[in-house]
Enzyme design. Sequence first.
Site, short mmCIF file in Angstrom:
data_model
loop_
_atom_site.label_atom_id
_atom_site.label_comp_id
_atom_site.label_asym_id
_atom_site.label_seq_id
_atom_site.Cartn_x
_atom_site.Cartn_y
_atom_site.Cartn_z
N ASP A 144 6.37 1.42 7.05
CA ASP A 144 4.96 1.04 6.81
C ASP A 144 4.38 1.86 5.67
O ASP A 144 3.80 2.90 5.91
CB ASP A 144 4.16 1.23 8.10
N ASP A 158 -0.20 4.29 0.56
CA ASP A 158 -0.65 5.34 1.49
C ASP A 158 0.01 5.17 2.85
O ASP A 158 0.53 4.09 3.18
CB ASP A 158 -2.18 5.35 1.63
N GLU A 193 -5.05 1.60 2.72
CA GLU A 193 -4.90 0.65 3.83
C GLU A 193 -4.96 1.36 5.17
O GLU A 193 -5.37 0.79 6.17
CB GLU A 193 -3.56 -0.09 3.69
N HIS A 229 0.86 -1.20 0.00
CA HIS A 229 0.00 0.00 0.00
C HIS A 229 0.89 1.24 0.00
O HIS A 229 1.86 1.32 0.75
CB HIS A 229 -0.98 0.00 1.17
#
Lengths: 461, 461
Positions: free
Chosen positions: B127, B96, B160, B94
């Site tokens: 992340d 985002d 996400e 992801h």
Amino acid sequence: MSIMTKAIQSSLEFARSHHDRFLDELHEFLTISSISGDPVYEKEMQLAADWVADRLGALGLDRVELLPTAGNPVVYGEWLNPDSSSPTVMIYGHYDVAPVEPLDEWDSDPFAPFLRGDNLYGRGSSDMKGQIMACVAAVEALKLRAEVPLNIKFLIEGEEESGPSHLSDVLTTHHELLESDFCLNTDAGMVGPECPSITYALRGHMGCDLHVVGPSSDLHSGAYGGVVQNPIHVLSELIAGFHNEDGRVAIPGFYDKVREIDEAQRLMLAKVPYPEEKFLMETGAPFLWGETGYSPLERTIVRPSLDVVYFEGGSLKGAIPSKARAAIGMRLVPDQDPKEIYEQTSNYVRESLPEAVTWKLEFRYGFPAILVDVNTPWVDALTNALEAVWGVKPALIRIGGGIPAVIDLKENLGIDSVMTGFSLPDANLHGPNEKLHIPTWKRGVDALIHFFYNLADLQDQ
Amino acid sequence: MSIMTKAIQSSLEFARSHHDRFLDELHEFLTISSISGDPVYEKEMQLAADWVADRLGALGLDRVELLPTAGNPVVYGEWLNPDSSSPTVMIYGHYDVAPVEPLDEWDSDPFAPFLRGDNLYGRGSSDMKGQIMACVAAVEALKLRAEVPLNIKFLIEGEEESGPSHLSDVLTTHHELLESDFCLNTDAGMVGPECPSITYALRGHMGCDLHVVGPSSDLHSGAYGGVVQNPIHVLSELIAGFHNEDGRVAIPGFYDKVREIDEAQRLMLAKVPYPEEKFLMETGAPFLWGETGYSPLERTIVRPSLDVVYFEGGSLKGAIPSKARAAIGMRLVPDQDPKEIYEQTSNYVRESLPEAVTWKLEFRYGFPAILVDVNTPWVDALTNALEAVWGVKPALIRIGGGIPAVIDLKENLGIDSVMTGFSLPDANLHGPNEKLHIPTWKRGVDALIHFFYNLADLQDQ
């Protein structure tokens, strides 16, 4: 016919022949949207205070003035008898009114008073501009007879329907000016149109806020669900323990000073027309609930109660919250000391909460219950006045809530309030379509005239 | 040295000699403030999607495109081997990132990546932009050898970190395009720098909202304190009953389908370096709490949990409220069916609440737990790859939360996810100063190269 009886008769006749004018004045008073809880109405508050001051001035009172406060002014006016041994009654009132929302539930504009049948509709008609005008009418009818040996002090505040009221500031600042033997408070209403009432007791109130903190920040419930105590759970468990199965408050010591109701009181209360059905209708609750062994009416007036009035914790985001908070309100009965009850609550919380959380219990406010001695000449004077008009003895009643001014006057001037009023239970005091039952209001004016003469009589004895 | 071993060696060398360029690219990727939870960043979301698409294009992938959704687009790119019998791996990611508030807790601008010592600081570094770039680097190193018999499909979404994600819409709309044997999800992290990890289980999640209504409107606590059941009290009592004294959920049937942990699992979990002290530090709770008989780690991953994540009732105005509401979140383990748990909860509420209130329990969402079969060639391939780089067998771990994409892929494409990752537990994923440990990241790239070659090997067997 004695001189006094003739005087009463002429005052009653004066009042009756001027009812229409008094009601026209009330009508004018009601058009002022004096909602104290909303700063938008600041100008209207001043307008209402000025209106009252003008009216008291027109009444021929001496020393009419606005006593300034940090909020809305208090209107003062006095009519003092040269003979200083005459009793002094303070006539309390409030010129502010409750908010009117939701407006669409009103059948007519709340500030365009509207007469339909026997009722005058409008915000403040019963609570309590109508009551103030009943007092004004009675005093005007009395003032015809300048010789009436009585001292009257009007004290009309503008912050009863909003917090905080600055009444107690005025009472301390103008302590000497306001000295009186007792206060007449006509904000307490009556039980029914044929049942005049004198309220002699109010429950006290203690408020505190409980904050519970567990983890140092909100936690992902996936990562930490199962390892920390959730403050919402902890607080819920505490609240669940506030009452036992009999509906009694489980805080140790809570009932230690509560006076048990005696058979005479119980019989008196049983006569008050306030059955279970009425509570069901008024609350809309499917079933009633409460302390076993007491009737619903007893539970709301001679027994203390505890309610969590606010609970907040977490968010819809969905994490385990780090904290939760509750606001607790307790209604207290005579002899319960708010500070002592707070301490008991604090001990209870300390012993109940697990070590896995920290907590803080904030005292917010505390007022003891009010229990007025009914064996006073003032209460006798009012009892006889109400009986003279209604033909029945007034009901001696207690009220579950508090009336802040009664506490303020007791605490700051040391005087009791004699509480009555001419608003009916269905007057919708804070709701839509508030109304004043005019026939009852007229009887109220008559009763107040009797009352003032009865008070004056005391000096003669 | 076999041909395959030579190929691996040249890929590993390529990666090592290009680390700096890969990191420069990651640096550029990290400057895009692609916060999906805030509409203010709409342009940045598009920028980030385009950046990923450009990078996949530069990689020489075929059919790079943005699959539109009602929200942010999903980036797709594929590299298909002419031999259709080759395994197909979907690489999930992801683009985002989580919000950055509170900004003043960051030592440097979250979107101005900053290398200090071995760590690259910046929102999204671990992340999971760093993880995406590890995959991209490994595939680029692999692509040198066009003959590698493997099909790769990149699927990089942009929702996400915010709800709702439209990933499942894309999975149903482009079902055929996205068909794969399994998914590699590098969003699951690792236990420690010397402890590579494969995550094989996630807890499920069921959410419901409980509304309790007592009186028909808020009631003056003076007038009615003592005669009605307060919805806050009722809801608190219910919540207090959700757990028994052993910290177990008291809803009948709740544990019926929960698999008991066996000695082998227990021994395996005992080896994971996650002691009580770590939970205490991470949560900031004064003491831990939970189901007796299970370690804190066991309680968060192999045992279900129930948390009331939201409670609201009343207001600071102080009346007895007419209603109260709670949001409940339950973390579920394998074989617990969210719908069945909802029904059990509903029955429990029905039997627990008094007649003096009405109630409604709304089902909000339900996802079953995920338990990946670890006896698959894909897990073997990853196990061997991680061991080849770290010199130790990876820990097989379970996670307490869910990873929505894993559930979406299982439900819509019927494929399992092989979950690993190269972010460390102290990476501060959603907090301030998020960081990526570069030496671990480099080992991650190597491990992924091994992994892809191991997968390719499967076709040869």
